[in-house]
Design a protein around this motif. Structure first.
Motif, PDB file in Angstrom:
ATOM      1  N   GLY A  35       0.814  -1.282   0.071  1.00 33.01           N
ATOM      2  CA  GLY A  35      -0.265  -0.070  -0.287  1.00 33.01           C
ATOM      3  C   GLY A  35       0.694   0.959   0.032  1.00 33.01           C
ATOM      4  O   GLY A  35       0.369   2.109   0.465  1.00 33.01           O
ATOM      5  N   LEU A  36       1.881   1.560  -0.534  1.00 30.37           N
ATOM      6  CA  LEU A  36       2.747   2.363  -0.726  1.00 30.37           C
ATOM      7  C   LEU A  36       3.172   3.229  -2.022  1.00 30.37           C
ATOM      8  O   LEU A  36       2.446   2.434  -2.807  1.00 30.37           O
ATOM      9  CB  LEU A  36       4.170   1.388  -0.207  1.00 30.37           C
ATOM     10  CG  LEU A  36       4.761   1.166   0.923  1.00 30.37           C
ATOM     11  CD1 LEU A  36       5.930   0.406   0.240  1.00 30.37           C
ATOM     12  CD2 LEU A  36       4.298   1.924   1.868  1.00 30.37           C
ATOM     13  N   ALA A  37       3.055   4.128  -1.782  1.00 28.09           N
ATOM     14  CA  ALA A  37       2.707   5.707  -2.906  1.00 28.09           C
ATOM     15  C   ALA A  37       4.262   5.232  -3.137  1.00 28.09           C
ATOM     16  O   ALA A  37       4.713   6.577  -1.749  1.00 28.09           O
ATOM     17  CB  ALA A  37       1.757   6.682  -2.546  1.00 28.09           C
ATOM     18  N   VAL A  38       4.762   5.508  -4.140  1.00 30.52           N
ATOM     19  CA  VAL A  38       6.171   5.363  -4.583  1.00 30.52           C
ATOM     20  C   VAL A  38       6.205   6.137  -6.241  1.00 30.52           C
ATOM     21  O   VAL A  38       5.744   5.703  -6.637  1.00 30.52           O
ATOM     22  CB  VAL A  38       7.262   4.381  -4.157  1.00 30.52           C
ATOM     23  CG1 VAL A  38       8.954   4.505  -4.737  1.00 30.52           C
ATOM     24  CG2 VAL A  38       6.992   3.656  -3.461  1.00 30.52           C
ATOM     25  N   PRO A  39       6.768   7.635  -5.651  1.00 28.07           N
ATOM     26  CA  PRO A  39       7.226   8.280  -6.976  1.00 28.07           C
ATOM     27  C   PRO A  39       7.973   6.769  -8.725  1.00 28.07           C
ATOM     28  O   PRO A  39       8.217   6.611  -8.355  1.00 28.07           O
ATOM     29  CB  PRO A  39       8.114   9.336  -7.217  1.00 28.07           C
ATOM     30  CG  PRO A  39       8.167   9.622  -5.685  1.00 28.07           C
ATOM     31  CD  PRO A  39       7.362   7.877  -4.871  1.00 28.07           C
TER      32      PRO A  39
END
Length: 229
Positions: free
Chosen positions: A31-35
């Motif tokens: 559930g990570l938001a990574v560029p």
């Protein structure tokens, strides 16, 4: 005359997903938001360190990990320790995902059989030619074979972490030949690693090497094995 065949696992019968797919799947599950730029950079570092089991080999191994890396396929504990250590050396996008990445490399959906793998194994079964899988590995990949419907086409598995010996040591190939009840000269070894898999030649086995290309780029190389029988 070839009466039995030994196959390697990774890069021969199956191929793991790309490093980018591997990382993205774990990041999504976490559930990570990574560029995007950070993800791409991390993929490059993971490939540089060979951190993906079944993926590309490392371009360099840190000096303090050389011993562990050499022995990674001899026990499940060393295998996990070696690959998670290389993942941590490579850095991470937003959190310590080393264990999650390692565990992703063992799920069946992360692996795909080559297009002609099942047909080749079925053809060998139809001819009464027994098959063994001989792999340098630190985990049990039998469930991958089961989930892809080809486990019943393999007569025996010889996994380095279970056998306590790894390719190219002739001992692991001898174990397989003994189980197949065949003389080494009657057995063909099919693999993708010139050094590791060619160890079978020391026993007198014939060796046939394949290019471990992505699944969609190698549609018929396994089927060619049938022409060698």
């Amino acid at each position: 005359m070839i009466k039995g065949v030994m196959f390697d696992f990774s890069g021969t019968l199956f191929r793991i997903e790309s490093a980018a797919q591997w990382l993205r799947a774990v990041v999504a599950d976490a559930g990570l938001a990574v560029p995007e730029g950070e993800l791409s950079a991390c993929v490059g570092r993971l490939e540089e360190f060979g951190a993906q089991p079944g993926g590309v080999p490392p371009r360099r191994v840190p000096a303090h990990l050389e011993g562990l890396w050499r022995e990674r396929d001899l026990t499940a504990e060393r295998h996990r320790a070696a690959f998670t250590a290389m993942t941590r050396e490579a850095g991470r996008p937003a959190a310590d995902l080393a264990d999650a990445l390692y565990e992703r490399s063992q799920v069946s959906e992360a692996w795909q059989p080559y297009p002609d793998a099942e047909a080749t194994l079925r053809a060998l079964r139809g001819r009464g030619i027994p098959v063994a899988v001989v792999s340098n590995i630190g985990w049990d990949m039998r469930p991958v074979f089961r989930d892809h419907g080809v486990h019943d086409l393999v007569d025996a598995y010889f996994l380095s972490y279970e056998c306590g010996v790894k390719k190219p040591d002739a001992g692991i190939f001898q174990m397989a030949c003994d189980k197949l009840e065949l003389a080494p000269g009657d057995v063909l070894m099919v693999g993708d690693e010139p050094i590791a898999d060619s160890g079978a030649a020391a026993l007198g086995c014939r060796v046939h090497l394949l290019d471990p290309l992505p699944v969609d780029q190698r549609p018929g190389a396994l089927a060619e094995v049938l022409q060698l029988l």
